[in-house]
Design a protein around this motif. Structure first.
Motif: not given
Length: 298
Positions: A17-19, A41-46, A68-70
């Protein structure tokens, strides 16, 4: 949506995974798998992301990535949290607890309230949550002022006090905290800070983080009349210990970190909606919404 689960499944997900769309309450379950992964890319549910940003595995992951920060984005839970704040504000404004008592006593008696145009709502935090509550309050004629560490201009606010929390405290009839947990917000209201609010003795509503004020400071502010009521959805320690004096205080209302409106699988719906909206923005060459600022921690 990645939450806690089998370790084999988690390792497999990270390897390919990249996301990552992840449960922000379960950072400890997956953060270690970030190291060596290709997650971009990290998308948080909170809405709050302090658990992620303060996690040592995540910090190591970021250090290893160098420049290269996510990308980290979060979920807006502003609407249900605004509804929570408004429900408590207007229950108090319209004296519903007193009317409930009068009903039990079978007494027909009207209680006067101030014109709503004379009510000032102070906001500690003027982001998506504070802004959503302020928009509703402004439409109803209330005056909205806000405290921010850096923001100077914001729609729906009559005045923003940058770095000046005391000016907000002095003027507020209701005080809504939605500040995130950061080194700058910890104990912001502790150690007698609320004394400057004594003239108006506001109703304090905390939907941000419990670390903004310690328990003893809440009790002191109530007992000395600096605030008249505390509506608390967040606490220094969660679950709130049964030994806490807050449980039995007559001027405290406690809810179990539930102002976001959902405690079942529907909790993930806003997270997925926000993620899909951001994915579309990126496809269109636009900047995604609710990007976490590494320098601020939120």
């Amino acid at each position: 949506m990645l939450s806690s689960g089998g370790s084999t499944l988690v390792r497999s997900a990270f390897a390919s995974s990249e996301i990552l769309v992840a449960d922000g309450t379960e950072v400890a379950e997956f953060a270690g798998q970030l190291i060596g992964s290709n997650v971009q890319w990290i998308h948080s549910s909170t809405s709050g992301v302090n658990k992620l940003m303060e996690n040592e595995h995540f910090k190591e992951f970021v250090r290893m990535r160098g420049d290269d920060m996510p990308l980290v984005t979060r979920t807006s839970l502003a609407r249900p949290m605004a509804a929570y704040c408004l429900a408590h504000m207007f229950s108090y404004y319209h004296r519903l607890p007193q009317y409930s008592q009068l009903q039990r006593e079978k007494e027909w008696k009207q209680i006067s309230v101030r014109p709503i145009e004379e009510v000032t709502v102070g906001f500690l935090g003027v982001g998506d949550i504070g802004g959503e509550v302020a928009a509703a309050c402004k439409r109803l004629g209330m005056r909205c002022i806000g405290y921010s560490a850096s923001t100077t201009a914001k729609q729906n606010f009559a005045q923003i006090y940058t770095g000046d929390v005391e000016s907000v405290l002095r003027q507020s009839d209701f005080l809504v905290n939605s500040l995130p947990h950061t080194p700058h917000t910890v104990d912001l209201l502790s150690s007698g800070t609320l004394e400057v609010a004594a003239a108006n003795s506001p109703v304090f509503i905390n939907v941000g983080r419990g670390s903004v004020i310690d328990e003893d400071s809440i009790l002191e502010a109530l007992d000395k009349g600096w605030i008249r009521q505390a509506i608390l959805d967040v606490f220094e320690t969660e679950p709130l210990p049964q030994t806490s004096k807050l449980w039995d205080h007559p001027s405290v209302t406690i809810t179990p970190h539930s102002s976001n409106g959902s405690i079942d699988e529907m909790y993930y719906v806003p997270a997925l909606e926000n993620f899909v909206q951001n994915l579309q923005l990126i496809k269109e060459g636009k900047s995604p919404a609710l990007i976490v600022d590494y320098s601020k921690g939120y």
